[in-house]
Motif scaffolding. Structure first.
Motif, PDB file in Angstrom:
ATOM      1  N   ASP A 145       0.674  -1.244   0.029  1.00 19.15           N
ATOM      2  CA  ASP A 145      -0.004  -0.054   0.026  1.00 19.15           C
ATOM      3  C   ASP A 145       0.519   1.313   0.039  1.00 19.15           C
ATOM      4  O   ASP A 145       0.827   2.009   0.945  1.00 19.15           O
ATOM      5  N   GLN A 147      -0.345   3.830  -1.482  1.00 24.04           N
ATOM      6  CA  GLN A 147      -1.423   4.810  -1.341  1.00 24.04           C
ATOM      7  C   GLN A 147      -1.067   6.418  -1.478  1.00 24.04           C
ATOM      8  O   GLN A 147      -1.352   6.814  -0.344  1.00 24.04           O
ATOM      9  N   ASP A 191      -3.568  -0.722  -3.670  1.00 21.18           N
ATOM     10  CA  ASP A 191      -3.686   0.855  -3.312  1.00 21.18           C
ATOM     11  C   ASP A 191      -2.468   1.543  -3.598  1.00 21.18           C
ATOM     12  O   ASP A 191      -1.771   2.210  -2.829  1.00 21.18           O
ATOM     13  N   HIS A 233      -8.803   0.574  -3.296  1.00 24.17           N
ATOM     14  CA  HIS A 233      -8.757   2.135  -3.749  1.00 24.17           C
ATOM     15  C   HIS A 233      -8.656   2.222  -5.113  1.00 24.17           C
ATOM     16  O   HIS A 233      -9.021   3.344  -5.852  1.00 24.17           O
ATOM     17  N   HIS A 305      -4.739  -7.992  -3.014  1.00 20.35           N
ATOM     18  CA  HIS A 305      -4.726  -7.055  -2.036  1.00 20.35           C
ATOM     19  C   HIS A 305      -5.286  -7.346  -0.559  1.00 20.35           C
ATOM     20  O   HIS A 305      -4.728  -6.880   0.343  1.00 20.35           O
ATOM     21  N   HIS A 343      -3.537  -4.109   2.442  1.00 22.47           N
ATOM     22  CA  HIS A 343      -4.551  -3.766   3.050  1.00 22.47           C
ATOM     23  C   HIS A 343      -4.722  -3.436   4.276  1.00 22.47           C
ATOM     24  O   HIS A 343      -5.379  -2.350   4.885  1.00 22.47           O
ATOM     25  N   HIS A 345      -1.926  -2.451   6.145  1.00 21.20           N
ATOM     26  CA  HIS A 345      -0.900  -1.422   6.340  1.00 21.20           C
ATOM     27  C   HIS A 345       0.074  -1.903   7.607  1.00 21.20           C
ATOM     28  O   HIS A 345       0.830  -0.889   8.171  1.00 21.20           O
TER      29      HIS A 345
HETATM   30 FE   LIG Z   1      -4.439   0.698   1.842  1.00 23.53          FE
END
Ligand SMILES: [Fe+2]
Length: 449
Positions: A145, A147, A191, A233, A305, A343, A345
């Motif tokens: 992630d 992100q 993400d 996301h 993910h 997912h 983190h």
């Molecule tokens: Fe995430």
């Protein structure tokens, strides 16, 4: 007749070489790409090229945005002092005024230095160096992630958050490459960017375009391919599909971002599942049919993910529960060796799992030349699941104190990590590092088969 054909082919190659003269290889440019100490970022630079592993180790996929919709999408590639080969791809006009270009390059040899150039807005880019690595014994790095944009809430402006996350994204890639110069590619657990795009919300589309500019800003990504999973996301984001050229893209598990896809590299099959789509029959069919096409493969690594056996707050989510109920059985029946997820983190690693139970078939040894513990999992009947931490530190969730029974190690400090994986004939060697000081945060895991 034969002579006639050779004359025609000589004439054609001459025409190609005359039409596309070898660009003078600017040493400065290449040095700049390899040694960028300064991190410069322009969020308005939407045209940065992304490299993705091709269908196999001899192929490489490219994707880039540009404003020019005329002509073919092309990549020139050549070895030093060698002939230029030109590969044509496909061009797709987008509603945002850009076109996305996707091209696949073939016939790459191992341990070879190439240069490539691509056409953006009618101008050929400066040549960029790309080195293939060893195809048999190879390394890849796994990151969770990134992100990009998730830290914006805590910043003065959305752009500041994107710049901060992009800086940290550059940092984790840089750290991993300093640690191991022979990384063949990056695997990202989904993400990639933060904003969940709604087609009717122009503001969100604009923000997401900046996030993609931030995601693709690190110069390392001009010569390190990256295979991305589709996160929650990303799932409805056409920007994902339009920024990456996924190999062997299928209709299984499809959302707007794309479907399940795969590639092989040496002796390993990488299966990327879009777990946002909860149609288990789709994923089952994808895995089964892909393995059938790749019978001679030694290692099978699945990437998706949702961390079905993760250590964070998402483990009780409806979608994660549904996936945990159905997916492990499909993965086990198809002899998957390792699963990589994101997912939550936070970094976690499971025992070897089968039928929802842990198999304690590991032994721990002290390494002879350092203090690190080697955890050897030999000929396991189960699967090890690894969840990546936030590789950029853009977002961490509240901790859960309870450690699930399937977790062997959970590293729930708010620290970015990356996981280096070496693949050889008989071993997968997995080492996870903290980004800041390269401290190893888990045993060095050796999956032996
Ligand atoms: Fe995430």
């Amino acid at each position: 007749m034969k002579n006639k054909i050779s004359i025609i082919s000589i004439l054609l190659s001459t025409i190609i070489i005359i039409s596309f003269p070898v660009l003078s290889i600017s040493k400065n440019n290449i040095n700049y790409i390899f040694n960028d100490q300064e991190y410069k970022i322009s969020l308005e630079d939407f045209s940065q090229i992304s490299l993705t592993p091709g269908e196999n180790e001899n192929m490489l996929n490219f994707c880039w945005y540009d404003k020019n919709s005329d002509g073919d999408s092309q990549i020139k590639i050549w070895e030093k002092d060698g002939d230029i080969k030109i590969y044509k791809g496909s061009k797709n006009k987008l509603e945002n005024g850009f076109v996305t270009n996707k091209v696949t390059v073939r016939d790459l040899k191992e341990n070879t230095t190439y240069y490539y150039s691509y056409n953006s807005n009618g101008i050929w880019s400066e040549p960029i160096e790309y080195r293939t690595k060893n195809f048999k014994n190879f390394n890849f790095v796994f990151m969770g992630d990134p992100q990009i944009g998730a830290s914006s809430k805590k910043m003065n402006s959305y752009k500041d958050g994107i710049k901060k996350d992009s800086f940290n994204w550059n940092k984790v890639i840089k750290k991993s490459l300093e640690n191991n110069k022979d990384i063949s590619f990056i695997v990202c657990g989904g993400d990639e960017t933060n904003t969940v795009v709604n087609k009717n919300n122009i503001e969100k589309i604009n923000i997401n375009n900046w996030e993609y500019a931030g995601f693709l800003a690190p110069n390392y990504l001009r010569y390190i391919p990256m295979a991305n999973a589709i996160g929650n996301h990303d799932k409805d984001n056409e920007n994902f599909y339009n920024h990456f050229n996924m190999p062997n893209s299928t209709h299984f598990g499809k959302t707007k971002a794309g479907g399940d896809y795969y590639f092989t590299y040496g002796n390993t099959l990488f299966l990327f599942l879009n777990t946002n789509n909860l149609n288990m029959n789709d994923h089952k069919e994808f895995i089964k049919s892909t393995i059938k096409k790749n019978q001679d493969i030694k290692w099978k690594i699945a990437v998706f993910h949702h961390d079905i056996y993760g250590g964070g707050i998402h483990s009780n989510d409806k979608d994660v529960k549904k996936l945990r109920h159905k997916l492990p059985n499909i993965l086990e029946k198809n002899d998957i060796d390792l699963v990589l997820c994101g997912h939550d983190h936070i970094y976690s690693r499971t025992y070897s799992l089968k039928n929802n139970k842990k198999i304690k078939d590991f032994s721990i040894k002290k390494s002879t030349n350092s203090n690190e513990n080697l955890e050897v999992i030999k000929n396991s009947k189960g699967i090890t699941y690894i969840t990546g931490s936030s590789s950029t530190g853009s977002k961490f969730y509240k901790h859960t104190d309870k450690t699930k029974r399937y977790i062997k190690l959970k590293y729930d400090k708010e620290e970015s990590t990356y996981t280096m994986i070496n693949v050889s004939e008989n071993n997968l060697i997995i080492t996870t590092y903290k980004v800041d000081d390269n401290e190893i945060i888990d045993n060095k895991i050796i999956i032996e088969k």
